[in-house]
Design an enzyme around this catalytic site. Structure first.
Site, PDB file in Angstrom:
ATOM      1  N   SER A  29     -17.495 -25.139 -19.609  1.00  0.00           N
ATOM      2  CA  SER A  29     -17.949 -24.416 -20.792  1.00  0.00           C
ATOM      3  C   SER A  29     -18.106 -22.924 -20.480  1.00  0.00           C
ATOM      4  O   SER A  29     -17.161 -22.272 -20.052  1.00  0.00           O
ATOM      5  CB  SER A  29     -19.246 -25.048 -21.305  1.00  0.00           C
ATOM      6  OG  SER A  29     -19.624 -24.523 -22.552  1.00  0.00           O
ATOM      7  N   ASP A  41     -13.349 -31.234 -29.495  1.00  0.00           N
ATOM      8  CA  ASP A  41     -14.387 -30.289 -29.084  1.00  0.00           C
ATOM      9  C   ASP A  41     -14.611 -29.280 -30.206  1.00  0.00           C
ATOM     10  O   ASP A  41     -13.724 -28.495 -30.529  1.00  0.00           O
ATOM     11  CB  ASP A  41     -13.950 -29.577 -27.805  1.00  0.00           C
ATOM     12  CG  ASP A  41     -15.062 -28.746 -27.173  1.00  0.00           C
ATOM     13  OD1 ASP A  41     -15.947 -28.280 -27.909  1.00  0.00           O
ATOM     14  OD2 ASP A  41     -15.038 -28.560 -25.942  1.00  0.00           O
ATOM     15  N   HIS A  68     -17.088 -31.833 -26.635  1.00  0.00           N
ATOM     16  CA  HIS A  68     -17.484 -30.896 -25.590  1.00  0.00           C
ATOM     17  C   HIS A  68     -18.287 -31.577 -24.487  1.00  0.00           C
ATOM     18  O   HIS A  68     -18.175 -31.217 -23.307  1.00  0.00           O
ATOM     19  CB  HIS A  68     -18.326 -29.777 -26.232  1.00  0.00           C
ATOM     20  CG  HIS A  68     -18.487 -28.566 -25.383  1.00  0.00           C
ATOM     21  ND1 HIS A  68     -17.443 -27.712 -25.091  1.00  0.00           N
ATOM     22  CD2 HIS A  68     -19.580 -28.035 -24.750  1.00  0.00           C
ATOM     23  CE1 HIS A  68     -17.876 -26.716 -24.323  1.00  0.00           C
ATOM     24  NE2 HIS A  68     -19.173 -26.892 -24.099  1.00  0.00           N
TER      25      HIS A  68
END
Length: 465
Positions: A272, A374, A406
């Site tokens: 991320s 995501d 995600h």
């Protein structure tokens, strides 16, 4: 009963103690006066003379917990030896218990300190985000999400704080957050491949312990994982984060051999926001090496490959998306040091700068993992970055996982146990060319489930990420 001859002593009354003694001390001293045996132990001294000052030096005759020293017959000596041996054994047992208690106390103290840090940063974050409707609903969703995954968090937390395979809080720099955690395999037969991992957290709540699940599972496959902590906003801005990550990578490159790692098999990985920070650090280092005369503490050539998990690499394309998701433009631009810096901290745009085109040739292979479902960072972010790198001659590819969100790739799937596609792809790339490691992977037992399936499915639905 044989007679005993006590060595000459000089008795000093309790007045040798300070008049400022506590009431408890005075009570103990009064009891000592009433008991001749205790008086002998507490207040018996030898006097010697200080050669320089000519004043007497008072030395204790005995430690307070010791036995009397006597000059006795042979029978009495044996009796005293038995007493001292028994006391010694008891003392050793007591020390062993104290050592265990102190070790547990240190673990509890560390856990409390970590909890305090996370709580303090969360409260500081709230001051910046405010308490609008959107953030209230997100925090409620986060609470439900965390509750559903709690069985897994408890097991991973226990491993993190109490496993002998985890080395926590290793210092790599001079800033308060310049720490990293090492996850070491139990098998120590030869140098192991290493992943330097930069955790995610929206540039705001990143923390090294977030990588504990990945670290635990990769160490079971004979891979060392170094989870790098770094300053978050508002402690620092993006340039501070990239600097910290680069320092952490430098520590891994230069010191991992001391922990059983192979300095010739070091991989860089981020998840991320950590994927973005790691990519920035890698490209920034390549730019430095492509320039002239700039000293560096580590080299891009030391990194065998870069793995990006659910990352964003073109901030100009993402700023509006983040605003709609609740990471408001004003906060995001504060993190990124203003709108004028978005291009500077966008790896996809940085590497296309004609003035630094030579830097692209220095980059290692780049593999980007992303889930197609995501909605925190769209999978196109990884796909477009991989295509840009390919046009510049970098060996790069994106691997997309259908229907994964995600957090599926990083939390839910690993907690599900059994076979995990992303994890197996990652391990296969690291062990490529190592026939012995690949043979072990083929017969590795399936990973155990940490959370019931129905709770994982609910977590998938309520996840705020």
């Amino acid at each position: 009963m044989p007679s005993q001859q006590i060595l000459p002593i000089t008795y000093h009354p309790p007045s040798v103690f300070s008049s400022s003694s506590s009431p408890t001390e005075k009570l103990l001293l009064k009891d000592a006066e009433d008991d001749p045996t205790t008086r002998l132990l507490l207040f018996s001294h030898f006097e010697e003379e200080d050669e320089e000052k000519g004043t007497p030096i008072i030395k204790p005759l005995l430690p307070r917990a010791s036995s009397y020293i006597t000059s006795t017959t042979n029978g009495a000596n044996k009796h005293q030896q038995r007493r001292r041996r028994t006391a010694s054994d008891s003392s050793l047992s007591s020390l062993s218990d104290d050592s265990r208690n102190n070790s547990l106390g240190r673990e509890v103290e560390h856990a409390a300190a970590e909890t305090f840090l996370v709580t303090r940063l969360s409260l500081k974050l709230l001051r910046y985000l405010g308490v609008g409707y959107r953030w209230i609903t997100r925090f409620l969703a986060l609470g439900c999400y965390s509750f559903l995954l709690m069985p897994g968090f408890i097991q991973v937390g226990y491993y993190y704080f109490f496993s002998s395979q985890v080395r926590r809080g290793i210092v790599y720099g001079d800033q308060p957050r310049n720490r990293l955690d090492l996850y070491l395999p139990k098998n120590t037969d030869g140098p192991k491949p290493v992943i330097a991992f930069v955790t995610g957290g929206a540039w705001i709540i990143g923390y090294k312990a977030w990588g504990s699940l990945l670290g635990q599972q990769l160490s079971e496959r004979d891979i060392i994982v170094a989870c790098i902590d770094y300053r978050n906003f508002p402690q620092g801005t993006i340039s501070d984060m990239v600097k910290d990550a680069s320092q952490g990578i430098s520590f891994v490159c230069n010191h991992i051999a001391d922990y059983g790692g192979d300095p010739n098999r070091i991989y860089l990985m981020g998840q991320s926001a950590g994927a973005h920070i790691g990519a920035c650090a890698l490209i920034d280092q390549a730019i430095k090496e492509a320039g002239e005369g700039e000293s560096t503490s580590w080299s891009v050539s030391q990194i065998k490959a870069y793995f990006g998990l659910s990352g964003g690499y073109n901030l100009l394309n993402l700023v509006d998306h983040f605003h709609r998701r609740g990471l408001y433009r004003s906060i995001f631009l504060g993190i990124m040091e203003g709108e004028q810096s978005l291009q500077r901290f966008s790896p996809e745009l940085m590497i296309q700068d004609l003035n630094i085109s030579h830097a692209a040739s220095l980059l290692p292979p780049v593999i980007l993992f992303h889930g197609t479902a995501d909605y925190s960072i769209p999978s196109d972010a990884s796909k477009n970055f991989a295509e840009t790198l390919q046009r510049l001659g970098v060996k790069a590819k994106s691997i997309l996982y259908e229907g994964k969100t995600h957090t599926d790739l990083f939390l839910q799937d690993p907690m599900r146990g059994g076979k995990d596609d992303m994890f197996e792809d990652l391990v296969a790339i690291i062990h490529e060319g190592d026939s012995e490691a690949l043979a072990k992977d083929a017969v590795a037992p399936p990973r155990k489930r940490l959370v019931p399936e129905f709770m994982l499915k609910l977590a998938h639905r309520v996840s705020p990420f």
